[in-house]
Design an enzyme around this catalytic site. Sequence first.
Site, mmCIF file in Angstrom:
data_model
loop_
_atom_site.group_PDB
_atom_site.id
_atom_site.type_symbol
_atom_site.label_atom_id
_atom_site.label_comp_id
_atom_site.label_asym_id
_atom_site.label_seq_id
_atom_site.Cartn_x
_atom_site.Cartn_y
_atom_site.Cartn_z
ATOM 1 N N ARG A 114 32.602 27.080 -18.683
ATOM 2 C CA ARG A 114 31.365 26.669 -18.638
ATOM 3 C C ARG A 114 30.255 26.717 -19.606
ATOM 4 N NH1 ARG A 114 34.496 25.250 -16.089
ATOM 5 N NH2 ARG A 114 34.993 25.561 -14.201
ATOM 6 N N SER A 150 27.853 26.573 -8.474
ATOM 7 C CA SER A 150 27.986 28.047 -8.813
ATOM 8 C C SER A 150 26.778 28.462 -9.500
ATOM 9 C CB SER A 150 29.211 28.110 -9.717
ATOM 10 O OG SER A 150 30.408 27.600 -8.561
ATOM 11 N N GLU A 170 25.057 30.757 -14.354
ATOM 12 C CA GLU A 170 25.530 29.438 -14.873
ATOM 13 C C GLU A 170 24.675 28.467 -15.012
ATOM 14 O OE1 GLU A 170 29.670 28.621 -13.090
ATOM 15 O OE2 GLU A 170 29.407 26.598 -13.379
HETATM 16 C C1 LIG Z 1 27.284 20.371 -5.230
HETATM 17 C C2 LIG Z 1 27.602 20.841 -6.688
HETATM 18 C C3 LIG Z 1 28.979 21.165 -7.039
HETATM 19 C C4 LIG Z 1 29.292 21.456 -8.495
HETATM 20 N N1 LIG Z 1 30.608 21.800 -8.759
HETATM 21 C C5 LIG Z 1 30.712 21.976 -9.912
HETATM 22 C C6 LIG Z 1 31.910 22.323 -10.177
HETATM 23 O O1 LIG Z 1 33.147 22.198 -9.499
HETATM 24 N N2 LIG Z 1 32.294 22.430 -11.603
HETATM 25 C C7 LIG Z 1 31.636 22.623 -12.767
HETATM 26 O O2 LIG Z 1 31.762 22.812 -13.664
HETATM 27 N N3 LIG Z 1 30.215 22.081 -12.253
HETATM 28 C C8 LIG Z 1 29.765 22.188 -10.985
HETATM 29 N N4 LIG Z 1 28.578 21.755 -10.396
HETATM 30 C C9 LIG Z 1 27.728 22.042 -11.692
HETATM 31 C C10 LIG Z 1 27.173 20.678 -12.445
HETATM 32 O O3 LIG Z 1 27.497 19.521 -11.346
HETATM 33 C C11 LIG Z 1 27.766 20.492 -13.722
HETATM 34 O O4 LIG Z 1 27.474 21.627 -14.489
HETATM 35 C C12 LIG Z 1 27.606 19.251 -14.358
HETATM 36 O O5 LIG Z 1 28.420 19.005 -15.344
HETATM 37 C C13 LIG Z 1 26.172 19.078 -14.915
HETATM 38 O O6 LIG Z 1 25.904 17.938 -15.128
HETATM 39 P P1 LIG Z 1 24.427 17.236 -15.245
HETATM 40 O O7 LIG Z 1 24.525 15.824 -15.837
HETATM 41 O O8 LIG Z 1 23.867 17.257 -13.755
HETATM 42 O O9 LIG Z 1 23.619 17.978 -16.276
HETATM 43 P P2 LIG Z 1 22.154 18.831 -16.206
HETATM 44 O O10 LIG Z 1 22.262 19.759 -14.950
HETATM 45 O O11 LIG Z 1 21.166 17.870 -16.152
HETATM 46 O O12 LIG Z 1 22.081 19.573 -17.535
HETATM 47 C C14 LIG Z 1 22.897 20.675 -17.824
HETATM 48 C C15 LIG Z 1 22.973 20.796 -19.492
HETATM 49 O O13 LIG Z 1 23.281 19.771 -19.858
HETATM 50 C C16 LIG Z 1 22.535 19.552 -21.185
HETATM 51 N N5 LIG Z 1 22.712 18.103 -21.137
HETATM 52 C C17 LIG Z 1 22.463 17.029 -20.395
HETATM 53 N N6 LIG Z 1 22.607 15.846 -20.960
HETATM 54 C C18 LIG Z 1 23.016 16.250 -22.239
HETATM 55 C C19 LIG Z 1 23.267 15.392 -23.405
HETATM 56 N N7 LIG Z 1 23.535 14.037 -23.194
HETATM 57 N N8 LIG Z 1 23.802 15.920 -24.525
HETATM 58 C C20 LIG Z 1 23.716 17.408 -24.802
HETATM 59 N N9 LIG Z 1 23.213 18.114 -23.744
HETATM 60 C C21 LIG Z 1 23.086 17.534 -22.449
HETATM 61 C C22 LIG Z 1 21.327 19.880 -20.487
HETATM 62 O O14 LIG Z 1 19.866 20.046 -21.470
HETATM 63 C C23 LIG Z 1 21.383 21.163 -19.607
HETATM 64 O O15 LIG Z 1 21.552 22.217 -20.492
HETATM 65 C C24 LIG Z 1 28.152 21.689 -9.217
HETATM 66 C C25 LIG Z 1 26.861 21.056 -9.115
HETATM 67 C C26 LIG Z 1 26.604 20.982 -7.523
HETATM 68 C C27 LIG Z 1 25.298 20.710 -7.190
#
Ligand SMILES: Cc1cc2nc3c(=O)[nH]c(=O)nc-3n(C[C@H](O)[C@H](O)[C@H](O)COP(=O)(O)OP(=O)(O)OC[C@H]3O[C@@H](n4cnc5c(N)ncnc54)[C@H](O)[C@@H]3O)c2cc1C
Length: 308
Positions: free
Chosen positions: A181, A230, A300
């Site tokens: 993560r 999480s 996380e």
């Molecule tokens: C219901 C639910 C279930 C979930 N289940 C899981 C799971 O099973 N496993 C898991 O790992 N996560 C899970 N997550 C967490 C989340 O979905 C993941 O971490 C996801 O990959 C985050 O992606 P995002 O685009 O929403 O990033 P954001 O939340 O928008 O950003 C996360 C980070 O990424 C950075 N970022 C975004 N885009 C870029 C880019 N282009 N270049 C560099 N940095 C960037 C941001 O600055 C920030 O630091 C869950 C979330 C929810 C709401």
Amino acid sequence: MFHFKLHRSDPLIRLLPQVRGKYLQNISLARHTWFGVGGNAEILYIPADADDLSHFLRNKPHNIPLSLIGGGSNLLVRDGGVPGVVIKLDSLYFKQVEIGQDCITCGAGFHNVDLKKYLLQNKLGGLEFLCSIPGVIGGSVKTNAGCFGKEVKDVMLHAQIMNGEGKIKTVSVQDLGLSYRSSLFPEDWIILSITFKTSPSTKEKISQILEEQKQYRQAHQPYNQRTAGSTFKNPEGLKAWELIKKSGCADLSIGGAKVSEKHCNFLINTGNATAKDIETLGETIIQRVYQHTFITLEWEIKRMGIEK
Ligand SMILES: Cc1cc2nc3c(=O)[nH]c(=O)nc-3n(C[C@H](O)[C@H](O)[C@H](O)COP(=O)(O)OP(=O)(O)OC[C@H]3O[C@@H](n4cnc5c(N)ncnc54)[C@H](O)[C@@H]3O)c2cc1C
């Protein structure tokens, strides 16, 4: 000839270079995150394409704070908002997909859930787990997202990034320092696209895996609720949810924020939570778990912005 001196007391937008993309001023980030809380971005910048982003990075004033958001599914934006420019790769350019020989390349703004269609149409296996993780590809690489025994690092071949000087480079998994993560790459790198390896499969097999994953999530995790997944990383060899439960935090709530009844490592905005409620609830859990177990849980969820 007149010389106009621009000071930081000028609206930020006047200090920024002209771009082909969009600048949105004082935009609520609550609408851009799954928690649905938090203050405004001073400027939200949606680049038109990679050239536009590069032009922006090369010509913006040096002292302007920059941050990046993806799908906002792993973010807690504080109530005071985010000063400076928040970049979101949300234009069509960053949502492109290209199928190659045993690989698929996805733009950083492409929604993980939309991968389903491509996997099924092209009978590509190996990435089903990613379809079930909310958010977009860029955010999933930054967080090395994973579930069902796989994470991004296992399936990524290479990535295209842009550095703070607006230059594009192709980098490997090792260059991104992906681990549980988290990632370890320079703060100013912006992921532009990722190439994942795929393996031949069948529509039936892919559909079956997708359905099993959906069933599992619906049974074990909050569904259709305002959460960011999480909250804490699992400490080595342990489960964060078990520590939270053991420490008597499974029923905790603060203001409009509460611990999910379905999975106590998920925090929920029940409707009127502030970011402060959610962060205080998280910090209270960290304290109580430490008092009971001498283990310090690590967030996380990424927190950004300032308190109100
Ligand atoms: C219901 C639910 C279930 C979930 N289940 C899981 C799971 O099973 N496993 C898991 O790992 N996560 C899970 N997550 C967490 C989340 O979905 C993941 O971490 C996801 O990959 C985050 O992606 P995002 O685009 O929403 O990033 P954001 O939340 O928008 O950003 C996360 C980070 O990424 C950075 N970022 C975004 N885009 C870029 C880019 N282009 N270049 C560099 N940095 C960037 C941001 O600055 C920030 O630091 C869950 C979330 C929810 C709401």
